[in-house]
Motif scaffolding. Sequence first.
Motif, PDB file in Angstrom:
ATOM      1  N   GLU A   1     -33.099 -75.198 -22.170  1.00  0.00           N
ATOM      2  CA  GLU A   1     -32.981 -73.672 -22.421  1.00  0.00           C
ATOM      3  C   GLU A   1     -31.869 -73.130 -21.862  1.00  0.00           C
ATOM      4  O   GLU A   1     -31.624 -73.488 -20.564  1.00  0.00           O
ATOM      5  N   PRO A   2     -31.252 -72.085 -22.310  1.00  0.00           N
ATOM      6  CA  PRO A   2     -30.268 -71.271 -21.584  1.00  0.00           C
ATOM      7  C   PRO A   2     -30.802 -70.691 -20.416  1.00  0.00           C
ATOM      8  O   PRO A   2     -32.047 -70.443 -20.269  1.00  0.00           O
ATOM      9  N   ASP A   3     -29.759 -70.365 -19.379  1.00  0.00           N
ATOM     10  CA  ASP A   3     -30.105 -69.894 -18.319  1.00  0.00           C
ATOM     11  C   ASP A   3     -31.011 -68.480 -18.359  1.00  0.00           C
ATOM     12  O   ASP A   3     -31.779 -68.143 -17.790  1.00  0.00           O
ATOM     13  N   GLU A   4     -30.333 -67.855 -19.327  1.00  0.00           N
ATOM     14  CA  GLU A   4     -31.052 -66.546 -19.657  1.00  0.00           C
ATOM     15  C   GLU A   4     -32.536 -66.455 -20.280  1.00  0.00           C
ATOM     16  O   GLU A   4     -33.353 -65.929 -19.630  1.00  0.00           O
ATOM     17  N   ARG A   5     -32.602 -67.330 -20.997  1.00  0.00           N
ATOM     18  CA  ARG A   5     -34.066 -67.779 -21.370  1.00  0.00           C
ATOM     19  C   ARG A   5     -35.221 -68.289 -20.334  1.00  0.00           C
ATOM     20  O   ARG A   5     -36.256 -67.722 -20.179  1.00  0.00           O
ATOM     21  N   VAL A   6     -34.466 -69.142 -19.504  1.00  0.00           N
ATOM     22  CA  VAL A   6     -35.228 -69.560 -18.350  1.00  0.00           C
ATOM     23  C   VAL A   6     -35.319 -68.172 -17.213  1.00  0.00           C
ATOM     24  O   VAL A   6     -36.430 -68.005 -16.695  1.00  0.00           O
ATOM     25  N   ALA A   7     -34.638 -67.486 -17.093  1.00  0.00           N
ATOM     26  CA  ALA A   7     -34.752 -66.214 -16.465  1.00  0.00           C
ATOM     27  C   ALA A   7     -35.666 -65.345 -17.059  1.00  0.00           C
ATOM     28  O   ALA A   7     -36.754 -64.661 -16.391  1.00  0.00           O
ATOM     29  N   LEU A   8     -35.696 -65.151 -18.385  1.00  0.00           N
ATOM     30  CA  LEU A   8     -36.753 -64.530 -19.038  1.00  0.00           C
ATOM     31  C   LEU A   8     -38.107 -64.726 -19.050  1.00  0.00           C
ATOM     32  O   LEU A   8     -39.162 -64.111 -18.723  1.00  0.00           O
ATOM     33  N   ARG A   9     -38.195 -66.154 -19.064  1.00  0.00           N
ATOM     34  CA  ARG A   9     -39.534 -66.694 -18.667  1.00  0.00           C
ATOM     35  C   ARG A   9     -40.057 -66.629 -17.293  1.00  0.00           C
ATOM     36  O   ARG A   9     -41.329 -66.120 -17.284  1.00  0.00           O
ATOM     37  N   GLU A  10     -39.299 -66.633 -16.310  1.00  0.00           N
ATOM     38  CA  GLU A  10     -39.712 -66.178 -14.846  1.00  0.00           C
ATOM     39  C   GLU A  10     -40.108 -64.810 -14.864  1.00  0.00           C
ATOM     40  O   GLU A  10     -41.140 -64.545 -14.297  1.00  0.00           O
TER      41      GLU A  10
ATOM     42  N   VAL B   1     -41.145 -62.881 -17.087  1.00  0.00           N
ATOM     43  CA  VAL B   1     -42.484 -62.529 -17.874  1.00  0.00           C
ATOM     44  C   VAL B   1     -43.676 -63.155 -17.472  1.00  0.00           C
ATOM     45  O   VAL B   1     -44.834 -62.600 -17.297  1.00  0.00           O
ATOM     46  N   ALA B   2     -43.437 -64.367 -16.609  1.00  0.00           N
ATOM     47  CA  ALA B   2     -44.545 -65.085 -16.067  1.00  0.00           C
ATOM     48  C   ALA B   2     -44.991 -64.066 -14.725  1.00  0.00           C
ATOM     49  O   ALA B   2     -46.161 -63.998 -14.434  1.00  0.00           O
ATOM     50  N   LYS B   3     -43.995 -63.673 -14.026  1.00  0.00           N
ATOM     51  CA  LYS B   3     -44.224 -62.809 -12.827  1.00  0.00           C
ATOM     52  C   LYS B   3     -45.080 -61.550 -13.359  1.00  0.00           C
ATOM     53  O   LYS B   3     -46.153 -61.173 -12.595  1.00  0.00           O
ATOM     54  N   LEU B   4     -44.673 -60.882 -14.349  1.00  0.00           N
ATOM     55  CA  LEU B   4     -45.430 -59.656 -14.863  1.00  0.00           C
ATOM     56  C   LEU B   4     -46.674 -60.146 -15.250  1.00  0.00           C
ATOM     57  O   LEU B   4     -47.770 -59.564 -14.975  1.00  0.00           O
ATOM     58  N   ALA B   5     -46.915 -61.056 -16.059  1.00  0.00           N
ATOM     59  CA  ALA B   5     -48.265 -61.370 -16.670  1.00  0.00           C
ATOM     60  C   ALA B   5     -49.044 -61.835 -15.615  1.00  0.00           C
ATOM     61  O   ALA B   5     -50.162 -61.659 -15.727  1.00  0.00           O
ATOM     62  N   THR B   6     -48.545 -62.563 -14.533  1.00  0.00           N
ATOM     63  CA  THR B   6     -49.519 -63.038 -13.357  1.00  0.00           C
ATOM     64  C   THR B   6     -50.038 -61.877 -12.558  1.00  0.00           C
ATOM     65  O   THR B   6     -51.222 -62.146 -12.203  1.00  0.00           O
TER      66      THR B   6
END
Length: 388
Positions: A8-17, A19-24
Amino acid sequence: MTSTMFTEPDERVALREAVAKLATSYGHSYVAEKTRTDGKLTELWQDMGKHGFLGVNIPEEYGGGGGGMSDLAAVLEELAAAGAPLLMMVVSPAICGTIISRCGTEAQKQEYLPKIADGSMIMAFAITEPDAGSNSHQITTTSTKDGDEWVITGQKTYISGVDEADAILVVTRTADAKTGKLKPALMIVPTDAKGLERQVIPMDFHAPEKQFTLFFDNVRVPATSLVGDEDGGLWQLFAGLNPERIMGAAFSNGMARFALAKAVEYAKTRKVWKDVIGTHQGIAHPLAKSKIELEQSRLLQQKAAALYDAGDDMAAGEYANMAKYSGGEVACNTLDVAVHTHGGNGLAQEYGLGNMLLAARLGRIAPVSREMILNFVAMHSLGLPKSY
């Protein structure tokens, strides 16, 4: 990171990270507590909106992130993987936001999209009916033109989150098109509209988002409530249904990730005999199989979303259906393996898997059954005769 077809593009990888931080920070315990107390996930929804995660697929000129379905699916997958999925993301930004973005008037886009993007408005989606099932051509809810208004009459069932929504995008047919091929007329109906009644459907699995039967008794809405063309054909509807399937896959894949992570951690730490149970192939092999199937499913999800974002609606429809099928299967299978790995603890409330086992089963049924997906693939992918 070097970009290849498998990353995935770097931007989407950063988006995942992000979101994961907030969701956790909320996690499964937050959702479980809200579920037990009949509460809503309002704080998480608003927090997601504040950070711009709910509207990543909505055009920037209307307050969104300007991304695509690949980005929105990644957001939902990460939420589910953290144990805190938001079902209404499948509905409000993915289905309704996409349909309005692609088919709505400029006034409709200005009015609804910024609110959907920042989470200040939730829009539900109503298509299924008691007597139609998977055959949307049998929809009988009608919209009749009366001067500068539309009058809506009919019934819908299994409509998610109506009690949280401000409006509903309702799939109807015009009064003069009750027979023949479906030409959907999509109407935006406020949830407080006169003549609209709702009835909650009691469910055996428990979730903050409720299911409803809706009754439209001569509900009047202004002519401007029509989204798209009243004779625009099925493409207007599938502008939202393909994203629904992609998001359903993301929901299921994220749920499978959550369950697999729980099971692996348990297998690494639970000791019954001399060694931890994860050393035994009877435990390790089903977990490894789940991992392989999960990665296959995630690739299908990503391909379907990429095709949709590229504007290839026909190919996106094919792969969105396959992704949704795969996600439903892997969620059910992985939850079953996770529960079995935990033994009796798999159904104990503190581990958070029992209710999820039942919820995962929905991925095989909704928003379209796996049998109808197999029909679609047999006909459109393999060229076999139509069977229904």
